[in-house]
Design a protein around this motif. Structure first.
Motif, PDB file in Angstrom:
ATOM      1  N   PHE A 132      50.300  56.434  -6.051  1.00 28.60           N
ATOM      2  CA  PHE A 132      49.441  58.012  -6.050  1.00 28.60           C
ATOM      3  C   PHE A 132      50.957  59.032  -6.095  1.00 28.60           C
ATOM      4  CE2 PHE A 132      46.965  54.854  -4.308  1.00 28.60           C
ATOM      5  CZ  PHE A 132      45.356  54.961  -4.775  1.00 28.60           C
ATOM      6  N   PRO A 133      50.873  59.793  -6.895  1.00 29.48           N
ATOM      7  CA  PRO A 133      51.608  61.026  -6.764  1.00 29.48           C
ATOM      8  C   PRO A 133      51.782  62.016  -5.223  1.00 29.48           C
ATOM      9  CG  PRO A 133      49.339  61.838  -7.990  1.00 29.48           C
ATOM     10  CD  PRO A 133      49.335  60.089  -7.222  1.00 29.48           C
ATOM     11  N   ARG A 134      52.776  61.591  -4.777  1.00 24.65           N
ATOM     12  CA  ARG A 134      52.391  63.020  -3.307  1.00 24.65           C
ATOM     13  C   ARG A 134      52.030  64.127  -3.600  1.00 24.65           C
ATOM     14  NH1 ARG A 134      56.113  64.751   1.121  1.00 24.65           N
ATOM     15  NH2 ARG A 134      55.278  66.560   1.524  1.00 24.65           N
ATOM     16  N   ILE A 135      50.216  64.582  -2.570  1.00 30.20           N
ATOM     17  CA  ILE A 135      49.474  65.247  -2.417  1.00 30.20           C
ATOM     18  C   ILE A 135      50.202  66.095  -1.513  1.00 30.20           C
ATOM     19  CG2 ILE A 135      47.588  65.919  -2.997  1.00 30.20           C
ATOM     20  CD1 ILE A 135      47.215  63.168  -3.983  1.00 30.20           C
ATOM     21  N   ASP A 136      49.932  67.503  -1.084  1.00 33.41           N
ATOM     22  CA  ASP A 136      50.338  68.234  -0.130  1.00 33.41           C
ATOM     23  C   ASP A 136      48.993  68.192  -0.022  1.00 33.41           C
ATOM     24  OD1 ASP A 136      53.108  67.809  -0.395  1.00 33.41           O
ATOM     25  OD2 ASP A 136      53.288  69.796  -1.470  1.00 33.41           O
ATOM     26  N   GLU A 137      48.104  68.864  -0.186  1.00 26.24           N
ATOM     27  CA  GLU A 137      46.866  69.735   0.374  1.00 26.24           C
ATOM     28  C   GLU A 137      45.698  68.923  -1.042  1.00 26.24           C
ATOM     29  OE1 GLU A 137      46.428  73.265   0.666  1.00 26.24           O
ATOM     30  OE2 GLU A 137      47.697  73.705   2.121  1.00 26.24           O
ATOM     31  N   ALA A 138      44.263  68.294  -0.530  1.00 28.68           N
ATOM     32  CA  ALA A 138      43.552  67.512  -1.219  1.00 28.68           C
ATOM     33  C   ALA A 138      42.528  67.639  -0.565  1.00 28.68           C
ATOM     34  CB  ALA A 138      44.200  66.436  -1.710  1.00 28.68           C
ATOM     35  N   THR A 139      41.316  67.538  -1.010  1.00 26.92           N
ATOM     36  CA  THR A 139      39.481  67.353  -1.014  1.00 26.92           C
ATOM     37  C   THR A 139      39.223  66.801  -2.550  1.00 26.92           C
ATOM     38  OG1 THR A 139      39.684  69.680  -0.198  1.00 26.92           O
ATOM     39  CG2 THR A 139      37.462  68.292  -0.687  1.00 26.92           C
ATOM     40  N   VAL A 140      38.863  64.872  -1.957  1.00 20.22           N
ATOM     41  CA  VAL A 140      38.817  63.638  -2.313  1.00 20.22           C
ATOM     42  C   VAL A 140      36.822  63.461  -2.085  1.00 20.22           C
ATOM     43  CG1 VAL A 140      38.558  61.673  -3.555  1.00 20.22           C
ATOM     44  CG2 VAL A 140      40.692  63.447  -2.996  1.00 20.22           C
ATOM     45  N   ALA A 141      36.001  63.878  -3.083  1.00 22.22           N
ATOM     46  CA  ALA A 141      34.367  63.988  -2.395  1.00 22.22           C
ATOM     47  C   ALA A 141      33.703  63.078  -3.830  1.00 22.22           C
ATOM     48  CB  ALA A 141      33.827  64.821  -1.454  1.00 22.22           C
ATOM     49  N   GLY A 142      33.250  62.656  -3.074  1.00 18.62           N
ATOM     50  CA  GLY A 142      32.364  61.823  -4.078  1.00 18.62           C
ATOM     51  C   GLY A 142      32.686  60.595  -4.504  1.00 18.62           C
ATOM     52  N   THR A 143      33.919  60.043  -3.583  1.00 19.97           N
ATOM     53  CA  THR A 143      34.703  58.924  -5.146  1.00 19.97           C
ATOM     54  C   THR A 143      33.837  57.381  -4.765  1.00 19.97           C
ATOM     55  OG1 THR A 143      36.426  60.088  -4.399  1.00 19.97           O
ATOM     56  CG2 THR A 143      36.673  57.863  -5.186  1.00 19.97           C
ATOM     57  N   THR A 144      33.801  56.981  -5.520  1.00 13.37           N
ATOM     58  CA  THR A 144      33.362  55.212  -5.446  1.00 13.37           C
ATOM     59  C   THR A 144      34.541  54.715  -6.379  1.00 13.37           C
ATOM     60  OG1 THR A 144      32.092  55.417  -7.562  1.00 13.37           O
ATOM     61  CG2 THR A 144      30.964  56.057  -5.505  1.00 13.37           C
ATOM     62  N   VAL A 145      34.130  52.960  -6.275  1.00 15.00           N
ATOM     63  CA  VAL A 145      35.539  51.824  -6.320  1.00 15.00           C
ATOM     64  C   VAL A 145      34.533  50.737  -6.810  1.00 15.00           C
ATOM     65  CG1 VAL A 145      36.840  50.447  -6.193  1.00 15.00           C
ATOM     66  CG2 VAL A 145      37.412  53.160  -5.220  1.00 15.00           C
ATOM     67  N   ARG A 146      34.746  50.548  -8.184  1.00 13.59           N
ATOM     68  CA  ARG A 146      33.880  48.456  -8.598  1.00 13.59           C
ATOM     69  C   ARG A 146      34.977  48.070  -8.409  1.00 13.59           C
ATOM     70  NH1 ARG A 146      32.365  46.278 -13.291  1.00 13.59           N
ATOM     71  NH2 ARG A 146      31.653  45.147 -12.984  1.00 13.59           N
ATOM     72  N   TYR A 147      34.486  46.602  -7.864  1.00 16.50           N
ATOM     73  CA  TYR A 147      35.442  45.700  -7.953  1.00 16.50           C
ATOM     74  C   TYR A 147      34.739  44.972  -8.442  1.00 16.50           C
ATOM     75  CZ  TYR A 147      39.595  42.362  -6.518  1.00 16.50           C
ATOM     76  OH  TYR A 147      40.285  41.507  -5.866  1.00 16.50           O
ATOM     77  N   LEU A 148      35.761  44.353  -9.254  1.00 19.81           N
ATOM     78  CA  LEU A 148      34.883  42.301  -9.838  1.00 19.81           C
ATOM     79  C   LEU A 148      36.440  41.997  -9.563  1.00 19.81           C
ATOM     80  CD1 LEU A 148      32.839  40.702 -11.198  1.00 19.81           C
ATOM     81  CD2 LEU A 148      33.693  41.596 -13.356  1.00 19.81           C
ATOM     82  N   ASP A 149      36.369  40.445  -9.114  1.00 18.69           N
ATOM     83  CA  ASP A 149      37.004  39.495  -9.193  1.00 18.69           C
ATOM     84  C   ASP A 149      35.903  38.579  -9.513  1.00 18.69           C
ATOM     85  OD1 ASP A 149      38.788  37.549  -8.897  1.00 18.69           O
ATOM     86  OD2 ASP A 149      39.616  37.708  -6.930  1.00 18.69           O
TER      87      ASP A 149
END
Length: 711
Positions: free
Chosen positions: A165-182
């Motif tokens: 991850f980079p350093r982020i001073d200000e952020a708005t992250v919306a609607g994020t989804t993650v799929r994980y498969l093992d």
């Protein structure tokens, strides 16, 4: 003015000294700097005017090359200085997954709008002044061998390095989804991440996520919170709490991870609760008998293919559990466990023979047997062994129990060792103490042949009868008799009922010399005269001597026939005939006592035990006794009342038994009287009378079939 003077006075041109070399270098540097500035200004102007849209292709190639993936921008693209920060704006961005992944792409986003510190791209860690990410989706997968994953980029000796991850001073992250498969764990999760907002490089509050998925074909839901999001984005600790629900179970996990997707060698605190522990382990394909409500806690550490649960404590029903559990997810799933229990409720033990403990507690064993598919009035469970599941995993379990809470059967000190290897389950040894007697067992359920091959070998060391039968109204004081025995049966079937219904073998219980309370023995012998006499004399507790006894059965095809039942006391010889059936659970046994001494009012008539395992019946008024009463009545009418009494007189001609064959557990054919003669009152699973001896073998066989009630 002379010529010399004239020459002196004339001006002479003196050449200027050469310009210093340093000044020339400065001019060159100045010109270069002006050129660079001009170029940068020109580039800046061009980029500002064009918004850098023409850099879309180079951006895809260069960044994609660094990642070792294909990068595509499907919509608008801007890359320029605004004014001194690099502005990156891209729509419909996708980053591909490796070729082995099951789904593309690795990452996509509807919009990325970022302000980037220019020098951070050259030196040090990447820094974003701001980031606006809309509808991002990441696909995190392991390959089948767990050797590679989709979030490791590039190539090299170690196969690249994980995303940072980079350093982020200000952020708005919306609607994020993650799929994980093992695939190795057979785990698939689809998660939605709450909107993240940060200022001054701090997110502040915990970041939540929720979603669901499948683990080994079982659906689940999950909610989690990342308690340390600022540390996470700065590659620090990752404090995570999670709660999952699956198959009626609730699992809570808490711990600190070295990276957001790495649990290797990390102690995690795990709690689980639910209505049935078997449904929890059933999620990963491990078969366990049903339990009542359970609550467990443990520390989980993953080391390679091993998931080690240590410091395990909790309860299942009214039974306490403590110990450790290791699950190895290797070529074959393997479970290894050491469990210790201080107190086991007998109802909680019902599942080990196929009963549902909740049904046993609420409605009794017959209802529990019916729930497994058994017929009416049956008590043996008809639940099938989980053959296919038993072949899918292996297990080594060692379980010790201090005491069993039971009203009737005093059991303690259980020590059970279980081995399950490719469908063959062995309980050996299974030992416990029953009424101060030791029971050792070796039981095998081999599901590899069809149907399963089952063997039972149960050995009872000498056990005090007074203590053993205390729960059934037999007092221990005054009873010194003991019992020892052995059950050896082999059968075929995929249920306990089927395996016993086809069983062959022998069951024998030996009574060495000892004493019993008179009131307990005289009633069973039905010597009414002696019992009434001692009752009026208040001598019911006077001990009666048991010389030796054998309760033996030969089992063929699931049918047990008495072979023999012979108990020799100081005053009587008690004989039994008949048997029981594992097929129908029918009971048909008759006991009679022949006196060694003269006795008035002795019925000399069989006491019958009939009915079935679930509801046995006891009858002392037999047809023979009624016939004897009829004879007595006739004599009384024809002769005198005294003559009627003669019908109930035992003349005392019973022959004492030689105790050698009895104590050796020998069959009926080997039994002898004390005079060395073969007994004519036992044989072929029946108690033979003089009349029986005159019957043909076919008649006796037919009578035995009707007696057992199984054909």
């Amino acid at each position: 003015m002379d010529e010399a003077t004239q020459r002196i006075e004339q001006p002479v041109d003196i050449p200027a000294p050469p310009a210093p070399r340093l000044s020339r270098r400065r001019r060159i540097a100045r010109n270069i700097l002006l050129g660079v500035v001009g170029t940068v200004a020109a580039v800046w102007l061009v980029l500002f005017v064009t918004k850098g849209r023409f850099l879309k292709g180079p951006f895809e190639r260069i960044v994609g090359g660094q990642l070792g993936r294909e990068l595509r921008v499907g919509g608008d693209f801007q890359l320029y200085f605004a004014p001194f920060r690099i502005k990156l704006y891209a729509e419909r961005v996708t980053v591909s997954n490796p070729g082995w992944a099951t789904r593309q792409p690795f990452f996509r986003a509807d919009r990325i709008d970022a302000r980037i510190a220019p020098l951070s791209l050259i030196w040090g860690r990447r820094r974003l002044y701001s980031l606006d990410l809309l509808n991002g989706a990441a696909d995190l997968e392991y390959d089948g061998a767990h050797a590679a994953n989709t979030w490791t980029f590039g190539s090299g000796k170690k196969g690249g390095k994980p995303f940072e991850f980079p350093r982020i001073d200000e952020a708005t992250v919306a609607g994020t989804t993650v799929r994980y498969l093992d695939p190795k764990m057979r785990l698939l999760a689809d998660l939605d991440i709450d909107t993240i907002r940060s200022t001054d490089a701090r997110i502040g509050r915990a970041v939540g996520l929720h979603g669901g998925g499948m683990v080994r074909d079982t659906p689940f839901t999950v909610t989690a919170r990342l308690l340390s999001p600022d540390a996470t984005v700065n590659r620090g600790k990752n404090e995570l709490v999670m709660q999952a629900h699956a198959a009626g179970n609730t699992i809570d996990v808490a711990g600190t991870l070295p990276s957001i997707a790495d649990i290797e060698d990390v102690p995690l605190q795990v709690r689980a609760r639910g209505g049935n522990l078997s449904t929890l382990l059933g999620i990963i394909g491990v078969t366990l008998p049903n339990t009542r409500d359970y609550r467990l806690r443990a520390q989980l550490v993953k080391q390679g293919e091993e998931y080690r649960f240590t410091r395990l404590t909790g309860v299942a029903g009214n039974t306490d559990l403590a110990g450790r559990l290791t699950i190895t997810n290797g070529e074959r799933l393997h479970l290894a466990s050491e469990i210790a229990t201080r107190s086991l409720d007998i109802i909680d033990a019902a599942p080990f023979i196929g009963f549902n403990p909740d049904i046993v507690a609420a409605r009794g064993a017959v209802a529990a047997a019916a729930a497994t598919g058994a017929g009416p009035a049956r008590i043996m469970p008809d639940a099938r062994f989980p053959v296919e599941t038993m072949r899918q995993f292996d297990a080594d379990v060692h379980w010790t129990v201090g005491v069993v809470k039971s009203r009737n059967v005093p059991i303690s000190d259980i020590d059970a060792t279980l081995d399950l290897t490719r469908g063959k389950l062995t309980l050996s040894p299974l030992t416990f103490t029953m009424a101060r007697g030791h029971v050792a067992s070796d039981i095998v359920f081999d599901t590899r042949p069809r149907p399963s091959a089952v063997s039972y070998d149960i050995r009872l060391a000498p056990t005090p009868l007074g203590r053993l039968l205390a729960g059934y109204g037999v007092a221990e004081a005054g009873t010194s008799g003991t019992v020892k025995g052995r059950i050896q049966l082999t059968g075929r079937g995929d249920t306990i009922h089927d395996s016993l219904s086809s069983a062959n073998g022998r069951m024998a219980f030996i009574l060495p010399q000892g004493t019993f309370w008179t009131r307990n023995v005289q009633l069973s012998e039905l010597d009414l005269g002696t019992f009434v006499q001692k009752m009026f004399e208040n001598r019911l507790k006077e001990p009666v001597q048991i010389n030796c006894g054998l309760i033996g059965f030969t089992v063929r095809g699931g049918v047990a026939a008495a072979d023999p039942i012979l108990i020799d006391t100081s005053k009587n010889v008690m004989l039994g005939r008949g048997g029981f059936s594992f097929r129908t659970e029918a009971l048909d046994l008759a006991f009679r006592a022949d006196g060694k001494k003269f006795s008035l009012f002795s019925a000399q008539s069989p006491v019958s035990i009939n009915g079935n395992f679930a509801k046995p019946g006891f009858s002392v008024v037999s047809p023979e006794l009624l016939g004897r009463a009829g004879v007595g009545l006739g004599l009384a009418l024809v002769a005198t009342p005294v003559a009627g009494i003669l019908a109930f007189v035992d003349v005392g001609d019973a022959k004492s038994a030689a105790c050698g064959p009895v104590l050796a557990g020998a069959g009926a054919a080997a039994q002898r009287t004390t005079g060395g003669r073969a007994r004519d009152d036992v044989g072929r699973g029946t108690t033979a009378t003089a009349e029986d001896g005159r019957r043909s073998p076919d008649q006796r066989r037919s009578q035995r079939k009707r007696f057992l009630g199984i054909f």
